[in-house]
Write an enzyme that holds these catalytic residues in place. Sequence first.
Site, mmCIF file in Angstrom:
data_model
loop_
_atom_site.group_PDB
_atom_site.id
_atom_site.type_symbol
_atom_site.label_atom_id
_atom_site.label_comp_id
_atom_site.label_asym_id
_atom_site.label_seq_id
_atom_site.Cartn_x
_atom_site.Cartn_y
_atom_site.Cartn_z
ATOM 1 N N ASP A 1 49.873 -30.738 23.835
ATOM 2 C CA ASP A 1 49.249 -30.234 22.619
ATOM 3 C C ASP A 1 48.351 -31.294 21.971
ATOM 4 O O ASP A 1 48.654 -32.486 21.997
ATOM 5 C CB ASP A 1 50.323 -29.813 21.614
ATOM 6 C CG ASP A 1 51.169 -28.664 22.112
ATOM 7 O OD1 ASP A 1 52.063 -28.913 22.931
ATOM 8 O OD2 ASP A 1 50.931 -27.525 21.686
ATOM 9 N N ARG A 2 47.289 -30.827 21.354
ATOM 10 C CA ARG A 2 46.410 -31.731 20.613
ATOM 11 C C ARG A 2 47.032 -32.126 19.289
ATOM 12 O O ARG A 2 47.075 -33.320 18.945
ATOM 13 C CB ARG A 2 45.056 -31.056 20.358
ATOM 14 C CG ARG A 2 44.070 -31.933 19.586
ATOM 15 C CD ARG A 2 42.834 -31.143 19.205
ATOM 16 N NE ARG A 2 43.176 -30.028 18.320
ATOM 17 C CZ ARG A 2 42.324 -29.101 17.909
ATOM 18 N NH1 ARG A 2 41.064 -29.131 18.342
ATOM 19 N NH2 ARG A 2 42.696 -28.136 17.108
#
Length: 352
Positions: A88-89
Amino acid sequence: MSDPVSSSIAWPPAWHYLAGAPATAGDYRQSPEEFQVEEVFDFIPEGQGEHWWLWVEKRGMTTPDLARLLARAVDIPVRDVGFSGLKDRDAVTRQWFSLALPGREPPPDWEAGLVERGVTCLQAVRHPRKLKRGVHRANRFRLRIGGEASVSSATHERWDRLVQLGVPNYFGPQRFGPEGRNLFRARQLLARGWRKRQDPHGLLLSTARSYLFNSVLSARVADGTWCVPQPGDVLNLEGTASRFAATEIDDALLARAEAGDLHPTGPLWGRGRLESLGEVAEREIRIAAGCPDLAEGLVQAGVNHERRPLRLRLKEPEWQTDGDAAWLSFSLPRGAFATSVLRELFRHPTLV
């Protein structure tokens, strides 16, 4: 039992919950530090070889973005950077990267640009081979939830149920994009005929397969067979890629499923033999037929049929109360979504 199918795909989907839709609202990922992910491997780098492996912590950056940043830092093509999973960013994530550096060391100032972007190298070690996609065994999550859900007894009861029974293995909402936009892009591309140059990493193919899988899983959650083997099911052995078709279900198979050793699987649609049999196969075909543009488009695109477990087991689950919040910790196998766990616990607009 008949299943609702429709060639018209609306968003958000009405996929069934294990214990009905949660009534309690909550929040999560208010900051990257509240959503932590760490890759789990079955091996460690050997300490020698042509590839430089980095154990890296990042936040606010996608995995491909960091791969490009690392390539620039040591002056190699991005194709010579390896990683196992996409993280995930908007999270604090820890994962391995490999950099092909045969016969040389990195430049002395290679870390400067990383530190400026909030990236920390926690360990560097040599290994003979490039890190390939999908070789990590699991991901370990540590997540903070807030709002009413974090202090509600109903949420805790739901958590206990997930720990005991497992979790429906839905593909999470991030697979489909905000407001399902990846799904609608996938339908448009498959209608024209899939071309790799328009979907170089296969994201839209994965999106289409994920939607069909979730639709099958939802039907089986609705009738309670998502974790109970049925005649004709393809069963997966917990923690492995091994699976087998069960033409008959006896007490021994039911006991193993109840103990979490076996899981029914659902189709990742594509060309080739379906593997499931009888009424199970008929149901899967019927549900896929409700979305002919996806099902037929995937076959024409040439992806091969695969299977995915319908159930997740939470490994090393922990619930820790922290004032007016709670921290959840658990491990999930590669390819599983923590958001599918949170979806069963509380109501939030992003957890469809």
